[in-house]
Design a protein around this motif. Structure first.
Motif, short mmCIF file in Angstrom:
data_model
loop_
_atom_site.label_atom_id
_atom_site.label_comp_id
_atom_site.label_asym_id
_atom_site.label_seq_id
_atom_site.Cartn_x
_atom_site.Cartn_y
_atom_site.Cartn_z
N THR A 99 14.55 73.61 -25.71
CA THR A 99 14.25 72.99 -26.98
C THR A 99 14.99 73.74 -28.07
O THR A 99 14.97 74.98 -28.10
N ARG A 100 15.63 72.98 -28.93
CA ARG A 100 16.33 73.60 -30.07
C ARG A 100 15.65 73.14 -31.34
O ARG A 100 15.27 71.97 -31.46
N GLN A 101 15.50 74.05 -32.29
CA GLN A 101 14.84 73.73 -33.56
C GLN A 101 15.58 74.35 -34.72
O GLN A 101 16.22 75.39 -34.59
N ALA A 102 15.47 73.68 -35.87
CA ALA A 102 16.00 74.20 -37.12
C ALA A 102 15.15 73.62 -38.25
O ALA A 102 14.56 72.54 -38.10
N SER A 103 15.06 74.35 -39.34
CA SER A 103 14.31 73.83 -40.49
C SER A 103 14.93 74.35 -41.78
O SER A 103 15.55 75.40 -41.81
N ILE A 104 14.76 73.54 -42.82
CA ILE A 104 15.23 73.89 -44.15
C ILE A 104 14.50 73.01 -45.17
O ILE A 104 14.30 71.81 -44.93
N LYS A 105 14.08 73.58 -46.26
CA LYS A 105 13.50 72.86 -47.38
C LYS A 105 12.50 71.77 -46.99
O LYS A 105 12.61 70.63 -47.41
N GLY A 106 11.55 72.09 -46.14
CA GLY A 106 10.51 71.13 -45.78
C GLY A 106 10.91 70.11 -44.74
O GLY A 106 10.18 69.16 -44.49
N LEU A 107 12.07 70.28 -44.11
CA LEU A 107 12.53 69.39 -43.05
C LEU A 107 12.71 70.20 -41.78
O LEU A 107 13.38 71.23 -41.78
N GLU A 108 12.10 69.73 -40.71
CA GLU A 108 12.19 70.40 -39.42
C GLU A 108 12.82 69.44 -38.42
O GLU A 108 12.46 68.26 -38.36
N VAL A 109 13.78 69.94 -37.65
CA VAL A 109 14.45 69.13 -36.63
C VAL A 109 14.23 69.80 -35.28
O VAL A 109 14.43 71.01 -35.14
N THR A 110 13.81 69.00 -34.30
CA THR A 110 13.60 69.49 -32.94
C THR A 110 14.34 68.58 -31.98
O THR A 110 14.27 67.36 -32.10
N GLU A 111 15.06 69.19 -31.03
CA GLU A 111 15.78 68.43 -30.02
C GLU A 111 15.33 68.93 -28.65
O GLU A 111 15.39 70.12 -28.36
N THR A 112 14.80 68.01 -27.84
CA THR A 112 14.35 68.32 -26.49
C THR A 112 14.75 67.17 -25.57
O THR A 112 14.47 66.01 -25.88
N SER A 113 15.37 67.49 -24.47
CA SER A 113 15.74 66.49 -23.46
C SER A 113 16.47 65.29 -24.05
O SER A 113 16.20 64.14 -23.71
N GLY A 114 17.37 65.54 -24.98
CA GLY A 114 18.18 64.47 -25.55
C GLY A 114 17.47 63.64 -26.60
O GLY A 114 18.01 62.65 -27.08
N LYS A 115 16.25 64.01 -26.99
CA LYS A 115 15.52 63.30 -28.03
C LYS A 115 15.38 64.21 -29.24
O LYS A 115 15.00 65.36 -29.13
N THR A 116 15.70 63.66 -30.40
CA THR A 116 15.67 64.42 -31.65
C THR A 116 14.57 63.89 -32.54
O THR A 116 14.45 62.69 -32.76
N SER A 117 13.77 64.81 -33.08
CA SER A 117 12.68 64.46 -34.00
C SER A 117 12.90 65.15 -35.34
O SER A 117 13.26 66.32 -35.38
N PHE A 118 12.67 64.40 -36.41
CA PHE A 118 12.71 64.95 -37.76
C PHE A 118 11.28 64.95 -38.29
O PHE A 118 10.60 63.93 -38.23
N ILE A 119 10.84 66.07 -38.81
CA ILE A 119 9.52 66.16 -39.41
C ILE A 119 9.70 66.60 -40.85
O ILE A 119 10.26 67.66 -41.14
N HIS A 120 9.24 65.75 -41.77
CA HIS A 120 9.27 66.08 -43.19
C HIS A 120 7.90 66.63 -43.57
O HIS A 120 6.90 65.97 -43.33
N HIS A 121 7.88 67.81 -44.12
CA HIS A 121 6.62 68.39 -44.57
C HIS A 121 6.41 67.97 -46.02
O HIS A 121 6.56 68.75 -46.95
N ALA A 122 6.10 66.68 -46.19
CA ALA A 122 5.92 66.10 -47.52
C ALA A 122 4.95 64.94 -47.42
O ALA A 122 4.82 64.31 -46.37
#
Length: 88
Positions: free
Chosen positions: A3-26
């Protein structure tokens, strides 16, 4: 698969098994307002006097800008559905 993750300014991106999720902390209403304002500003640059610069760009660049606008419109639509409880 890792699993790869990155976040910046209230946005979190996670990539697992070819699926990418964006989570906005807003709040959904705040995010809807932000996305609608971004879409409005982007489209304003494609019409009228401001549109002269847009129309002078290559077709590839114009297509990419309209693709961005289409993606923003989809986000606005989905957020509207969430904010209104499915009554958008």
């Amino acid at each position: 698969m890792a699993t790869r993750q990155a976040s910046i300014k209230g946005l979190e991106v996670t990539e697992t098994s070819g699926k990418t999720s964006f989570i906005h902390h807003a709040d959904a209403v705040d995010l809807l307002t932000q996305k609608a304002a971004q879409l409005r500003a982007l489209l304003k640059m494609t019409t009228g006097h401001e549109g002269d610069v847009f129309r002078a760009m290559s077709h590839d660049v114009q297509d990419t800008i309209m693709w961005i606008a289409d993606n923003l419109a989809d986000e606005v639509s989905l957020l509207s559905t969430v904010v209104t409880g499915g009554e958008a």
